[in-house]
Structures are given as structure tokens and as C-alpha cells.
Design an enzyme around this catalytic site. Structure first.
Site, mmCIF file in Angstrom:
data_model
loop_
_atom_site.group_PDB
_atom_site.id
_atom_site.type_symbol
_atom_site.label_atom_id
_atom_site.label_comp_id
_atom_site.label_asym_id
_atom_site.label_seq_id
_atom_site.Cartn_x
_atom_site.Cartn_y
_atom_site.Cartn_z
ATOM 1 N N VAL A 1 0.847 -1.188 0.000
ATOM 2 C CA VAL A 1 0.000 0.000 0.000
ATOM 3 C C VAL A 1 0.888 1.247 0.000
ATOM 4 O O VAL A 1 1.664 1.438 0.924
ATOM 5 C CB VAL A 1 -0.893 0.012 1.257
ATOM 6 C CG1 VAL A 1 -1.669 1.310 1.340
ATOM 7 C CG2 VAL A 1 -1.839 -1.173 1.237
ATOM 8 N N PRO A 2 0.789 2.041 -1.044
ATOM 9 C CA PRO A 2 1.639 3.223 -1.191
ATOM 10 C C PRO A 2 1.241 4.353 -0.262
ATOM 11 O O PRO A 2 0.805 5.408 -0.695
ATOM 12 C CB PRO A 2 1.428 3.609 -2.658
ATOM 13 C CG PRO A 2 0.026 3.173 -2.945
ATOM 14 C CD PRO A 2 -0.180 1.911 -2.138
ATOM 15 N N CYS A 3 1.379 4.133 1.007
ATOM 16 C CA CYS A 3 0.969 5.139 1.980
ATOM 17 C C CYS A 3 1.817 6.394 1.872
ATOM 18 O O CYS A 3 1.424 7.448 2.354
ATOM 19 C CB CYS A 3 1.050 4.561 3.385
ATOM 20 S SG CYS A 3 2.642 3.848 3.782
ATOM 21 N N HIS A 4 2.963 6.287 1.214
ATOM 22 C CA HIS A 4 3.837 7.459 1.074
ATOM 23 C C HIS A 4 3.265 8.454 0.066
ATOM 24 O O HIS A 4 3.738 9.568 -0.043
ATOM 25 C CB HIS A 4 5.230 7.007 0.639
ATOM 26 C CG HIS A 4 5.249 6.243 -0.627
ATOM 27 N ND1 HIS A 4 5.123 4.864 -0.672
ATOM 28 C CD2 HIS A 4 5.333 6.657 -1.906
ATOM 29 C CE1 HIS A 4 5.164 4.486 -1.939
ATOM 30 N NE2 HIS A 4 5.269 5.547 -2.703
#
Length: 105
Positions: free
Chosen positions: A56-59
Site C-alpha cells: 500500500v503506497p501510503c507514502h
DNA sequence: GTCGTGACTAGCC
DNA sequence: CGGCTAGCCACGA
């Protein structure tokens, strides 16, 4: 015992994963998509736990004012990753924020 | 059941 | 432009 994600957290991860490379979204936007428009803060908490990283590309999630915001492993790290994604950040702020912003839903 | 905390936001000065 | 305040939600102690 593995960490058990709540429906709320799961919704946050699902929405976050939709953000394509080179784009980004905001905590408020994700909160809006998951039917909790006032829970931007709770969204941050969910991403902080983020058991699905880096899946999950939480960045790719930043604050509504265009500032990078926080990151579990350091704000600096977050900035570095985003720059790799061709996102221009200067002085802790997304320069072309409205251009790279990915509107969910 | 209540309180404190946090990767937030909008408003006001 | 920057700083402060109140409001918001979910979670753990």
C-alpha cells in the site's frame, strides 16, 4: 497473533492502494472516499500501522495544504520516495501539488 | 465506560 | 506568510 485490521483501516488501505505511481492524494480525500469525511486524523492512524506496506503506497498520501505530512519511518524518507516517483517537493512542500493530486472516486 | 493520543483540517488572528 | 485553537474520528490503556 497477527494484527487484525478493522474495517475502517481496511478501507483506508484499499483507497490508498488505488493511488497510481507519480500521483498522490490527501488524508481528507481518502477519508471522504471511505465515507468518513471527518476522519482524516483516523486515516493517519491507520496508515501509521499499515501492515500492507509497501504494497500500500501510503507514502503517496500528504496533507491537504500540500505539505508532506508524517511518515512511519520518517518524513525525510517519505519525501525521498516521492521524489523518486517524479513528484517535485521543495522545503517539505509539494510544489506542483494540484497537478500531481489524484482525485479518488 | 472514560481519557489521552495522533502520519489531520478548517478557521481565525 | 506563519502560528494557534477547536473539532473531528478511531484505538489502546
Amino acid at each position: 497473533m497477527i494484527h487484525v485490521s478493522t474495517p475502517f483501516e481496511n478501507a483506508v488501505y484499499a483507497a490508498c492502494r488505488k493511488i497510481p505511481r507519480g500521483r498522490l492524494s490527501t488524508y481528507a480525500e481518502i477519508a471522504r472516499v471511505i465515507k468518513h469525511p471527518k476522519s482524516a486524523r483516523a486515516v493517519g492512524n491507520a496508515l501509521n500501522k499499515n501492515p500492507y506496506a509497501p504494497q500500500v503506497p501510503c507514502h503517496r498520501v500528504v496533507r491537504s495544504d500540500g505539505s508532506v505530512g508524517g511518515f512511519a519511518t520518517g518524513e525525510k524518507k517519505k519525501t525521498a520516495i516521492l521524489q523518486k516517483e517524479k513528484i517535485v517537493i521543495h522545503n517539505g512542500r509539494v510544489v506542483n501539488f494540484p497537478e500531481v493530486f489524484y482525485k479518488l472516486k
